[in-house]
Design an enzyme around this catalytic site. Structure first.
Site, PDB file in Angstrom:
ATOM      1  N   ASP A 162       5.862  -9.425   3.269  1.00 51.99           N
ATOM      2  CA  ASP A 162       4.734  -8.816   3.967  1.00 51.99           C
ATOM      3  C   ASP A 162       4.649  -9.471   5.342  1.00 51.99           C
ATOM      4  OD1 ASP A 162       2.236  -8.045   4.973  1.00 51.99           O
ATOM      5  OD2 ASP A 162       1.382  -7.847   2.965  1.00 51.99           O
ATOM      6  N   TYR A 164      -2.898 -11.820   0.263  1.00 48.80           N
ATOM      7  CA  TYR A 164      -3.794 -10.680   0.370  1.00 48.80           C
ATOM      8  C   TYR A 164      -4.340 -10.334  -1.008  1.00 48.80           C
ATOM      9  CZ  TYR A 164      -5.253  -5.842   1.273  1.00 48.80           C
ATOM     10  OH  TYR A 164      -5.961  -4.675   1.362  1.00 48.80           O
ATOM     11  N   LYS A 208      -3.231  -2.603  10.636  1.00 54.07           N
ATOM     12  CA  LYS A 208      -3.541  -3.815  11.386  1.00 54.07           C
ATOM     13  C   LYS A 208      -2.861  -3.817  12.757  1.00 54.07           C
ATOM     14  CE  LYS A 208      -5.341  -4.959   7.313  1.00 54.07           C
ATOM     15  NZ  LYS A 208      -5.349  -4.024   6.176  1.00 54.07           N
ATOM     16  N   ARG A 224       5.004  16.377   2.544  1.00 51.51           N
ATOM     17  CA  ARG A 224       4.978  15.110   1.801  1.00 51.51           C
ATOM     18  C   ARG A 224       6.322  14.395   1.864  1.00 51.51           C
ATOM     19  NH1 ARG A 224       6.303  14.741  -3.538  1.00 51.51           N
ATOM     20  NH2 ARG A 224       5.738  16.914  -3.910  1.00 51.51           N
TER      21      ARG A 224
END
Length: 392
Positions: A183, A111, A208, A58
């Site tokens: 972003d 978004y 994306k 992690r």
């Protein structure tokens, strides 16, 4: 970090550390959640980040590190972080920078899940949010409060392809001690480098364009070493949204063709936007490459090209769905940035969680269609969309 090579070259080699990977040109997938040590002193030093190394999946993995390094290099940032999704990256960034009682300025039209997360933060975490028209830079200044901590930027925006003047907003933020987060998902590092324009932190849904093949979910951040370390200590260590090594490897593989794909996406989108702009059944086209776009000149200044996203409006929901249902090459889907062209009816899909009033305020009409233009032949795409428009 100044890029000294073309992005076409940098994207291919950004992840390479041949000596660290025994000469492998493809970074190996390290399927390990636990790493052992030679002795207890080394174990303590690595565990407490006093020397480089890995101890728990992690908190670090060589495949993930290669992705983080590659993204930082492409964004010309000092450091990077990789996550299991774009929203994991977004939420980690926001909750590592802002705390209860702070305030964030963000876009009215962006978004939808980012908007909904900020609404959640306002309702349950006492983090104030002001939504503005981000096409006017001074609206950021006008929304500043004494407790404003973050300016949230998304340019081009989702789904209307609005453009924010990144350099100007970053300057306003610096003058007021505010952190800027951009972003950069729609533009990708091929088209835009917000860090070089003064932004503190860049976020991507790597699902994306970075991944590029509609086969993974991931998110990344890039920014200063100090800010990335802060987000790591909270947003990774405590929240736990780390990317799996197999997924990190897929993103790395996607990045190798990023520049080639983005060029084709952009060329196709430019052709489609101009066709739609002259079509009698299309009421409006939202694409920063059109001279009529409100911030066309800003986009020309801060972007290499105008990206692969085009939105357009027909007269209403019935007409929009008729068009979608008559497409043969383009697919109806929610995501974006893959090699295939996909379209969506925003009001009933990604922005269905908005009220009618919120959609109207954001400029999302019932006839709006968002199109992620793929890398197919542009003439085939034009013919497909023209044929579907004839059915309206």
């Amino acid at each position: 970090m100044k890029r000294d090579k073309s992005i076409f070259t940098e994207a291919v080699h950004a992840d390479q550390d041949i000596s660290a990977n025994h000469g492998a040109l493809s970074v190996p997938i390290y399927n390990a959640s636990v790493f052992a040590f030679n002795d207890s002193d080394q174990a303590a030093a690595v565990h407490n980040f006093e020397e480089p190394g890995y101890f728990y999946g992690r908190l670090g993995n060589p495949t993930r590190s290669a992705l983080e390094s590659a993204v930082a290099k492409l964004e010309q940032a000092e450091s990077g972080l990789a996550f299991a999704s774009g929203m994991a990256a977004i939420s980690a960034a926001i909750l590592s920078i802002a705390r209860s009682g702070d305030h964030i300025v963000a876009l009215k039209s962006m978004y939808s899940t980012s908007s909904n997360f900020l609404k959640y933060a306002a309702e349950f975490l006492d983090i104030g949010v002001t939504f503005i028209d981000a096409t006017e830079s001074e609206n950021y200044r006008g929304a500043i409060r004494p407790n404003t901590r973050i300016f949230w930027i998304e340019t081009p925006s989702n789904p209307l392809l609005n453009i924010t003047d990144v350099e100007t907003v970053a300057e306003i933020a610096r003058e007021n001690g505010i952190v800027t987060v951009a972003d950069n998902t729609f533009a990708s590092p091929y088209n835009q480098l917000p860090v070089t324009q003064g932004v503190d932190l860049v976020v991507h849904s790597a699902t994306k364009y970075l991944g590029g093949h509609s086969d993974l979910s991931a998110g990344v951040l890039a920014g200063s070493k100090q800010l990335i370390e802060k987000i790591f200590s909270k947003g990774v260590k405590l929240f736990g949204g780390a990317v799996a090594p197999e997924v990190a490897w897929l993103v790395l593989r996607g990045i190798k063709t990023l520049a080639l794909r983005m060029k084709q996406h952009g060329d196709n989108a430019y052709a489609l936007a101009h066709m739609l702009d002259s079509h009698p059944k299309v009421k409006a086209v939202y694409y920063p490459g059109l001279p009529a776009h409100k911030n066309h000149e800003v986009a020309k200044r801060q972007m290499k090209s105008f990206g692969g996203m085009v939105s357009f409006a027909v007269s209403g929901e019935t007409e929009a769905k008729t068009l979608l249902n008559n497409l043969r090459i383009c697919s109806i889907a929610t995501s974006l940035g893959g090699v295939e062209t996909i379209v969506q009816h925003s009001a009933s899909m990604t922005h269905a969680t908005f009220t009618q009033e919120e959609r109207e305020s954001a400029g999302i009409t019932d006839g709006l269609i968002r199109m992620s233009v793929g890398i197919e032949d542009k003439e085939d795409l034009i013919a497909d969309i023209e044929s579907a428009l004839e059915k309206i």
